[in-house]
Structures are given as C-alpha cells and as structure tokens.
Design an enzyme around this catalytic site. Sequence first.
Site, PDB file in Angstrom:
ATOM      1  N   ASN A   1       0.802  -1.221   0.000  1.00 27.05           N
ATOM      2  CA  ASN A   1       0.000   0.000   0.000  1.00 27.05           C
ATOM      3  C   ASN A   1       0.837   1.273   0.000  1.00 27.05           C
ATOM      4  OD1 ASN A   1       0.228  -1.563   2.558  1.00 27.05           O
ATOM      5  ND2 ASN A   1      -0.305   0.399   3.476  1.00 27.05           N
TER       6      ASN A   1
ATOM      7  N   GLN B   1      -4.762  -3.854  -2.367  1.00 29.19           N
ATOM      8  CA  GLN B   1      -4.280  -2.800  -3.266  1.00 29.19           C
ATOM      9  C   GLN B   1      -4.140  -3.266  -4.703  1.00 29.19           C
ATOM     10  OE1 GLN B   1      -3.939   0.377  -2.710  1.00 29.19           O
ATOM     11  NE2 GLN B   1      -4.212   0.367  -0.497  1.00 29.19           N
TER      12      GLN B   1
ATOM     13  N   SER C   1     -10.999  -5.479  -0.194  1.00 30.22           N
ATOM     14  CA  SER C   1     -11.791  -4.452   0.478  1.00 30.22           C
ATOM     15  C   SER C   1     -12.498  -3.605  -0.566  1.00 30.22           C
ATOM     16  CB  SER C   1     -10.868  -3.568   1.321  1.00 30.22           C
ATOM     17  OG  SER C   1     -11.630  -2.572   1.970  1.00 30.22           O
TER      18      SER C   1
ATOM     19  N   HIS D   1     -13.736  -0.501  -0.293  1.00 30.17           N
ATOM     20  CA  HIS D   1     -13.514   0.959  -0.333  1.00 30.17           C
ATOM     21  C   HIS D   1     -12.202   1.366  -0.986  1.00 30.17           C
ATOM     22  CE1 HIS D   1     -10.634   1.936   3.026  1.00 30.17           C
ATOM     23  NE2 HIS D   1     -11.043   0.763   3.499  1.00 30.17           N
TER      24      HIS D   1
ATOM     25  N   THR E   1     -25.654 -10.963  10.160  1.00 24.57           N
ATOM     26  CA  THR E   1     -26.520 -10.601   9.042  1.00 24.57           C
ATOM     27  C   THR E   1     -25.725  -9.844   7.994  1.00 24.57           C
ATOM     28  OG1 THR E   1     -28.430 -10.498  10.492  1.00 24.57           O
ATOM     29  CG2 THR E   1     -28.583  -9.283   8.418  1.00 24.57           C
TER      30      THR E   1
ATOM     31  N   CYS F   1      -1.768   4.932   9.014  1.00 23.52           N
ATOM     32  CA  CYS F   1      -2.076   4.459  10.359  1.00 23.52           C
ATOM     33  C   CYS F   1      -1.037   4.885  11.375  1.00 23.52           C
ATOM     34  CB  CYS F   1      -2.174   2.947  10.379  1.00 23.52           C
ATOM     35  SG  CYS F   1      -3.102   2.291   9.014  1.00 23.52           S
TER      36      CYS F   1
HETATM   37  C1  LIG Z   1      -6.542  -0.570   3.270  1.00 25.99           C
HETATM   38  C2  LIG Z   1      -5.824  -1.850   3.426  1.00 25.99           C
HETATM   39  C3  LIG Z   1      -6.217  -2.801   4.394  1.00 25.99           C
HETATM   40  C4  LIG Z   1      -7.357  -2.539   5.351  1.00 25.99           C
HETATM   41  O1  LIG Z   1      -8.571  -2.602   4.674  1.00 25.99           O
HETATM   42  P1  LIG Z   1      -9.934  -2.182   5.428  1.00 25.99           P
HETATM   43  O2  LIG Z   1     -10.994  -2.650   4.483  1.00 25.99           O
HETATM   44  O3  LIG Z   1      -9.881  -0.697   5.557  1.00 25.99           O
HETATM   45  O4  LIG Z   1      -9.973  -2.890   6.719  1.00 25.99           O
HETATM   46  C5  LIG Z   1      -5.521  -3.974   4.462  1.00 25.99           C
HETATM   47  N1  LIG Z   1      -4.489  -4.224   3.655  1.00 25.99           N
HETATM   48  C6  LIG Z   1      -4.073  -3.354   2.722  1.00 25.99           C
HETATM   49  C7  LIG Z   1      -2.918  -3.693   1.845  1.00 25.99           C
HETATM   50  C8  LIG Z   1      -4.728  -2.137   2.587  1.00 25.99           C
HETATM   51  O5  LIG Z   1      -4.300  -1.262   1.673  1.00 25.99           O
END
Ligand SMILES: *Cc1c(COP(=O)(O)O)cnc(C)c1O
Length: 411
Positions: free
Chosen positions: A159, A187, A207, A209, A248, A334
């Site tokens: 990331n 990523q 993920s 988002h 759920t 983070c």
């Molecule tokens: C953003 C990210 C995560 C965390 O994902 P969330 O859906 O926000 O918990 C884990 N691993 C990598 C490589 C990420 O870029």
Amino acid sequence: MNVTLMLRLPIYLDYNATTPVDPRVMEAMLPYFTEHFGNAASRSHGYGWKAEEAVDTARRQVAELIGAAAKEIVFTSGATESDNLAIKGVAEMYRSNGNHIITCRTEHKAVLDTCKALQQRGWEVTYLSPDAQGLVSAEQVEEAITENTILITIMAANNETGVLHPIGEIGRVAKRRGVLFHTDATQAAGKVPLNAEEMGVDLLSLSAHKIYGPKGIGALYVRRRDPRVRLAAQMHGGGHERNMRSGTLNVPGTVGFGEACRLAVGEMDSEPARLRELRDRLENGVFQRVEFVKRNGHPTRRLCNTSNLSFAYVEGEAIMLKMKSLAVSSGSACTSASLEPSYVLRAMGLPDDLGHSSLRFSLGRFTTQADVDYAVERIAAAIADLRDMSPLYESARETGETRDIEWASAK
Ligand SMILES: *Cc1c(COP(=O)(O)O)cnc(C)c1O
C-alpha cells in the site's frame, strides 16, 4: 483561463487510503436500503429472496474479479477482518499440523498485528526482510519453510510503495511444499489482473472501499478444492457465510462491492494504462524540477497508480503543510500520527532521514492530467520554499551531494 479554477481542491492523491464511491456503485446500492431491505437469510418470504438474489449476484461479481467461484467468497467487514479471519482461522484450524507462519516486514498492520497476536499465544512467525526495492522472493519464502509451517501470508501489492510481489511464484512454492498461502490483495485488486487459481493462492483478502465501493465491506476468498481450505470461525452466531463468518449480511454493501468489482473488470483494459501515464507524468514533472529526490520501491514491478518519493533535506509533514491544496499521505496513514518514519521504508533499508522525507502519491479513477500538472507545480514550489530555509540543503549543494544514493532523474 486560470486552470486552478477548474480544479476541485484539495486535489485528492490518496487513493490507496480510500476511494470515493463511484456514482454507478451508489446507484446500484440505493434500492437495497429502502425498497429491498430484506434479510438475505430470511428464507420464508420475498423480501428475503430479493436480498439473497442480490447477494448472490454480488458474490459472482466479486469472484469474477479474482478468477474464483462464487461459493469461494466469504463477505466480511473489510480487508482487516479478512486478514484476521484468514490468518487466525488457519492458525487455529491447522494447529495440530504445526505452529509456524511466514510473512514479510512490509505487510499491512492488519497482517502484522494479527501475526504478533498469534505469537503471544504460542505461534512462531518468520518476518522476511524485503530487498532495497521492497521485494521478497519466492526463494526467500521457500528457505523459511520448516516442517512446522502451516501458512505463508505475503501481500500482492504494498500500500505504501505499490511494489508487486511475485505471487504466482510464491504460490507454486507453497503448492509444492504443501503449505497454505494467503495474500492480501487489497491494493492489487482492480489495478492488476488477479486469478486465484493461476496464482496458486488459497486465501485472498479484498476491500470494497479501495476500489470505489463503500466502506465497511470486504471479502475473503477461501479455496474450495485442491485443497479445500477450512477456517476456524472468528465470529460465531447464525452460521452465515458457510459458518465462517456469522452476522446478518450488509446487503447494500455487498451490492455496491459487487458493482465496484464489475466496473473494475470492465476497465481493466484501459484504466491501468491511463493511470500509469499520469503517474509517470507526475514523477517526470517532479524529477525535472526538483533535485535529490529518491523514488522508493521497484521502478517497474509496482502498481500503476502509486509513487512513493523521498525529498532529501525536508520533512514529509512540513511538505504537506506547505501544499495544503494536495491531499497526499506521509509515512503510512495508520502510523503517521506517531511521527515515526514508515516501517515499510525502514524495512527496505531506507535511512531514517529519507523515511521522514517521504510522501506517497496515489492516483485513481477521477484523477485528471490537470490535477497532475497542478500537483507538480505545488510540489516543486513547496520543496523550493522549504529547502531555501534548510542549512543542510545549502551545504549539500555547495559540497556536492556525496551520499551513496541513486537520485531520480526525468526520463
Ligand atoms: C486498506 C488496506 C487494508 C485494510 O482494509 P480495510 O478494508 O480498511 O480494513 C488492508 N491491507 C491493505 C494492503 C490495505 O491497503
């Protein structure tokens, strides 16, 4: 006409942290908050069936992005949960086969902290060090395997730097040695083609988002044959998601995630190339105007959208304060509150001063050439301002920079 008038400020260059929901994704989700609000686990009426149908479609769409079967997709709250479920789930289920896990120092905290938690409870973990370009090799992984190894967990794309690990090669090693292989592909998804089957991956985290879907929904791919992977559930309850993740389902979330995956598949032929061009334009623009810049991470084996740069003699935090019209990130999001240099860059052997000088620029679907050109101007101006006040930079210029560092230059 002043081009800045057409830009939406601050310009968002932090797509690796999160992405906006694509309007098409939101459109697809909306009916599932109101009209079609059913519980996908309700088998006794049409409200439930409608929700279940939507979840089934989403499951197929997510599976398609990674060359998996729909049944192999377990919905979670995001990649952090997926990483936890994969690692703890394997560790607990296969405890009688061994207690050793192999990972890498540049993994996301969701993987590293999960491994640390297991260490507290008696598991052994090997943290591989990447080379100076951020890469771990399949040979390194193979050498670390012992008779107690039950899991390898190595991310597909980093990331912070965008570095792409040789997942297919590691997968072949894992298969040959009979060790399960998890990859955090959060990523990589939507930016490089992924095929769980071809890569020899047994577990894969995603993920929504990070790929223009909503926050709070993700998935874990769990291989069903050759081998059939079993996991110890981390969330107990109604037995949803084949007993691996009770609770759920977030129906609108899954619908949005599915649509985001469908769009990503559709744009795979064109969007990565467009992003690469913009990213290279950003880098070349910066390298033309600014000296003593180091590019962090492998120059070619990296994501199309990511640029991690160290600007010697200035602090990343100070640069960000100087260019408030750009939304970028320093260190990792983070840990940036702690003002520690990035542990990822440190693991690659980058000296701490250059770690403190680093910024990550990550581009995405809504980044335009005008955004990039504006960003280059802002970056060059901010660095010039800060270096004007830097005695270290002054003397480096006078004496000639003598450190053994390969500074970037424009192509
Ligand atoms: C953003 C990210 C995560 C965390 O994902 P969330 O859906 O926000 O918990 C884990 N691993 C990598 C490589 C990420 O870029």
